[in-house]
Structure formats: structure tokens, C-alpha cells
Motif scaffolding. Structure first.
Motif, PDB file in Angstrom:
ATOM      1  N   THR A 188     101.552  41.086  72.005  1.00 26.79           N
ATOM      2  CA  THR A 188     101.217  40.388  70.595  1.00 26.79           C
ATOM      3  C   THR A 188      99.648  40.288  70.761  1.00 26.79           C
ATOM      4  O   THR A 188      99.196  39.457  71.539  1.00 26.79           O
ATOM      5  N   LEU A 190      96.836  38.161  68.887  1.00 22.17           N
ATOM      6  CA  LEU A 190      96.671  37.090  67.963  1.00 22.17           C
ATOM      7  C   LEU A 190      95.336  36.615  67.820  1.00 22.17           C
ATOM      8  O   LEU A 190      94.480  36.156  69.010  1.00 22.17           O
ATOM      9  N   ILE A 199      98.390  37.153  63.342  1.00 23.65           N
ATOM     10  CA  ILE A 199      99.006  38.190  64.200  1.00 23.65           C
ATOM     11  C   ILE A 199      98.227  39.490  63.902  1.00 23.65           C
ATOM     12  O   ILE A 199      98.233  39.794  62.691  1.00 23.65           O
ATOM     13  N   PRO A 202     102.075  43.047  66.057  1.00 24.16           N
ATOM     14  CA  PRO A 202     103.085  42.337  66.769  1.00 24.16           C
ATOM     15  C   PRO A 202     103.456  42.922  68.045  1.00 24.16           C
ATOM     16  O   PRO A 202     103.216  44.041  68.470  1.00 24.16           O
ATOM     17  N   THR A 206     107.037  36.830  69.876  1.00 22.71           N
ATOM     18  CA  THR A 206     107.432  37.021  68.422  1.00 22.71           C
ATOM     19  C   THR A 206     106.726  35.837  67.677  1.00 22.71           C
ATOM     20  O   THR A 206     106.380  35.002  68.220  1.00 22.71           O
ATOM     21  N   ARG A 207     106.641  36.353  66.085  1.00 16.62           N
ATOM     22  CA  ARG A 207     106.019  35.424  65.348  1.00 16.62           C
ATOM     23  C   ARG A 207     107.049  34.123  65.491  1.00 16.62           C
ATOM     24  O   ARG A 207     106.278  32.883  65.467  1.00 16.62           O
ATOM     25  N   GLU A 211     105.478  30.352  66.179  1.00 20.20           N
ATOM     26  CA  GLU A 211     105.216  29.339  65.275  1.00 20.20           C
ATOM     27  C   GLU A 211     105.833  27.956  65.660  1.00 20.20           C
ATOM     28  O   GLU A 211     105.578  26.971  65.504  1.00 20.20           O
ATOM     29  N   VAL A 217     101.552  30.435  61.478  1.00 24.16           N
ATOM     30  CA  VAL A 217     100.806  31.610  61.934  1.00 24.16           C
ATOM     31  C   VAL A 217     100.855  32.867  60.636  1.00 24.16           C
ATOM     32  O   VAL A 217     101.753  33.015  60.168  1.00 24.16           O
ATOM     33  N   ILE A 219      99.901  36.535  59.350  1.00 25.48           N
ATOM     34  CA  ILE A 219     100.185  38.109  59.616  1.00 25.48           C
ATOM     35  C   ILE A 219      99.103  38.820  58.827  1.00 25.48           C
ATOM     36  O   ILE A 219      99.017  38.783  57.865  1.00 25.48           O
ATOM     37  N   GLN A 330     110.232  43.341  64.874  1.00 26.48           N
ATOM     38  CA  GLN A 330     109.219  43.355  64.258  1.00 26.48           C
ATOM     39  C   GLN A 330     108.330  44.265  64.746  1.00 26.48           C
ATOM     40  O   GLN A 330     107.284  45.203  64.331  1.00 26.48           O
TER      41      GLN A 330
END
Ligand code: AMP
Ligand code: MG
Length: 348
Positions: A188, A190, A199, A202, A206-207, A211, A217, A219, A330
């Protein structure tokens, strides 16, 4: 150039003293490029301080020079050498996710890295991989190591050393074969240069996991822009692509089977990308089960190998099931849609 292959058992042989890893590290210090496994995909490493070394990565991969590279490090001191400051939030992320599949984009210090690594941006993307072989090589080299995926640009990323060889044999100094990688999709990415992290890509973290640690966060808008028109050939942007055109189908198994039959009637060899739960339900020329829909991590880890299998099977067209857009799903859908050049068919 002859590409050396060193086989290393990641569970037993990763002490720095092992000659294979020392040799790989020495070649990196001599500004050669060497591929090695990480927990995401195989990386193609080079000395991130050297223009000469980094240029060899772009050349071997055929990568456009305006696409910056991720710098891989083995310890916290190396990070401090590269970036201007480490905000509290970043500190928290590092403590929680490193080593691991999370790349942080931070403001860089000037004149430390080759400008080719960062494509002349004021930021640098940094990651500490969670793989004993990668960490041992980086540590032994004593260098920050720029490392994109070790594939020809545009092809699926390598999750086995044989994938690296298929793409780069003769073009790089060596490959450390440490067996299959773990996550199977890239990290990922970031962006941590603003108050709320964003982000940009991905991946393995994961998001939802992010979080939990750092609150909100965002996207990147470019990622959520839906382009669900069934076919838009003019707009095709492919990446991670198999040779045959791939279409993602959001619909029932029966609908997918109908699409297959229409193509077969026209004399095409058709492939289906599905999961172990559904593979027995189809009739097609090549059916590949890519993990289990109940365990999306298994889909992630097998996706790129599956895409390469369709190349070996010489199909004319591929249909893929769609996967749930949650958690690691995702990242799976991001890569699958890129591989499909965003070509999606939706059952009405
Ligand atoms: P790869 O090395 O092929 O896995 O790709 C690295 C990804 O990180 C690409 O999507 C790059 O565009 C992205 N990246 C690398 N450095 C930066 C940076 N400084 N700012 C934003 N994105 C970056
Ligand atoms: Mg790549």
C-alpha cells in the motif's frame, strides 16, 4: 550478461554470513541490479544513491523514467538519513506496520538519493520489507535500495523467481530465489505529507487496518473514479496485463458462462479466472482457480501467477469474476481492473 541464480531457504539460511546473500549485497555495492524476494512480490534492487545503478533498473524493466521507485530499508536509522522529519502519525504507522507491506511517502532530504529514484519529486517513498532475505541483503549492502517489482514494465509482478527469470534473464546480475512471496500484491502506498494520509495505491495493508491506527485516511480520487462502461477500447490503459484481453464480469456464473459460449462459437480459446468454489461450475478452454473467495488473501497471493498462467495456456480472451471491494479485495480489484484495462461487463 549472465544472470546468476542463488537459491536460499528463507527459513534456514538468512544469516548475513551466507555467501549467496553476501555476493548479492556486493553486486549491489558495485552498482549492479539484483532481484530478491520480499513479502509482497520480487523486487529488482539497486543502490538508491547511484544514478548509474538506478538507470539499470529502468533499462532492465523498460520502465518510464517519470515513475518513481520505492526505497527499501532495513532499519530506522536508514529512514532518518533519507527524510526531513518523521511526524508523530508516521511514527505510529511505522511502529505498527513495519516491517510490512506499507510504503510511506515523506518529504526527502536533498542530495542523498539519485534524482532518478524520485523522478525529481520533493518526496520519497520508503518501505521496510517483512522478509528475512530482503532485510539481510539490504543490511549487508549498507545501502538504501531502490526496488520496483522485478518484472518487465506492464507485465504482472513476479511472485516466483521463475517469473523474474522469464522477464529479465540476461538483463540483470542475479536473482535470489527464496520461493514464493507471501502477500502476492504490492505494498500500500500512503502519502503522509499532509495532515490526513492519502492512499495512492491500495495494497497489502488495507484501508480498514490503517484507519484503526491513524483515524481518518483518504483515498486518491483517481482510484475511486468508476469507469464501468462495458467496453472502451480507446481508453485502454493496461498494466499487470496478460497477453490476451481480459474482461472483469460483475454478474452471475450463468451470465459469465454465456459470454464464454458466445466467444467459443466464434472459434476463440477462452479462459476463466475463478476461485476453487466455482471452478467446477464452468465449461471453458482454460479454467484457473485463483484461491478461495472466502479467503481473499489466497486470491491476492495467487493473482499474478494466475495471470501468467493464461499466457502459458495461449488463450485468446479471458473473463474474470469480480471480487468483493473490501479489505484486501480493494487491492485485488485495483490490480484486476488495471490488468483488464478497466474493461468491465455488468449483468443487467
Ligand atoms: P512499484 O515500484 O512498481 O511497485 O511502484 C511504486 C509505486 O509508488 C508507483 O505507483 C509510484 O508511482 C509510487 N511512488 C514512488 N515514489 C513516489 C513518490 N515520491 N510520491 C508518490 N508516489 C510514489
Ligand atoms: Mg511494479
Amino acid at each position: 550478461m549472465e544472470t546468476k541464480i542463488w537459491s536460499v531457504d528463507k527459513n534456514n539460511e538468512v544469516e548475513h554470513s551466507y555467501p549467496q546473500l553476501q555476493e548479492a549485497a556486493r553486486l549491489l555495492r558495485e552498482n549492479e541490479v539484483v532481484a530478491f524476494p520480499t513479502e509482497t512480490v520480487y523486487g529488482l534492487g539497486a543502490n538508491a544513491r547511484s544514478d548509474e545503478a538506478v538507470a539499470k533498473i529502468f533499462q532492465a524493466k523498460g520502465r518510464p523514467s517519470d515513475n518513481p521507485l520505492i526505497v527499501h530499508i532495513a532499519n530506522r536509522n536508514q529512514l532518518e538519513e533519507l527524510v526531513k522529519d518523521i511526524p508523530n502519525l508516521v511514527d505510529k504507522l511505522i511502529n505498527h506496520f513495519w516491517p510490512g507491506p506499507l510504503t510511506l511517502v515523506l518529504r526527502k532530504k536533498d542530495h542523498i538519493l539519485s534524482e532518478k529514484v524520485t523522478a525529481e519529486l520533493s518526496t520519497v517513498a520508503v518501505r521496510m520489507p517483512d522478509h528475512p532475505i530482503a532485510l539481510a541483503i539490504i543490511e549487508a549492502s549498507g545501502l538504501p535500495i531502490a526496488a520496483p517489482s522485478a518484472n518487465t514494465s506492464g507485465k504482472p509482478s513476479p511472485t516466483l523467481a521463475s517469473h523474474v527469470i522469464a522477464d529479465l534473464d540476461g538483463k540483470i546480475a542475479g536473482v535470489v530465489d527464496g520461493g514464493p512471496t507471501g502477500v502476492g500484491l504490492e505494498s500500500t502506498v500512503l502519502d503522509c505529507t499532509e495532515e490526513i494520509p492519502v492512499i495512492l495505491r491500495p495494497g497489502g495493508v488495507t484501508r480498514e487496518e490503517l484507519e484503526e491506527i491513524c483515524g481518518q485516511v483518504h483515498i486518491d480520487k483517481a482510484l475511486v473514479q468508476e469507469n464501468e462502461a462495458p467496453r472502451s477500447p480507446g481508453m485502454k490503459y493496461t498494466h499487470y496485463a496478460p497477453k490476451a484481453p481480459l474482461t472483469v464480469v460483475k454478474g452471475s456464473l450463468g451470465f459469465i458462462q454465456e459470454l464464454v459460449s458466445i466467444q467459443q462459437e466464434q472459434g476463440k480459446r477462452v479462459g476463466i479466472l475463478t476461485t476453487i468454489e466455482h471452478e467446477a461450475e464452468y465449461s471453458a478452454d482454460v479454467i484457473v482457480a485463483c484461491g478461495s473467495v472466502d479467503k481473499l488473501e489466497t486470491v491476492a497471493s495467487q493473482l499474478y501467477d494466475t495471470l501468467r498462467k493464461f499466457d502459458e495456456a495461449a488463450v485468446d480472451i479471458i473473463y474474470s469474476e469480480a471480487f468483493p471491494d473490501k479489505g484486501i479485495g480493494q487491492a485485488i480489484m485495483n490490480r484486476l481492473l488495471k490488468a483488464a484495462g478497466q474493461q468491465v461487463i455488468i449483468e443487467e
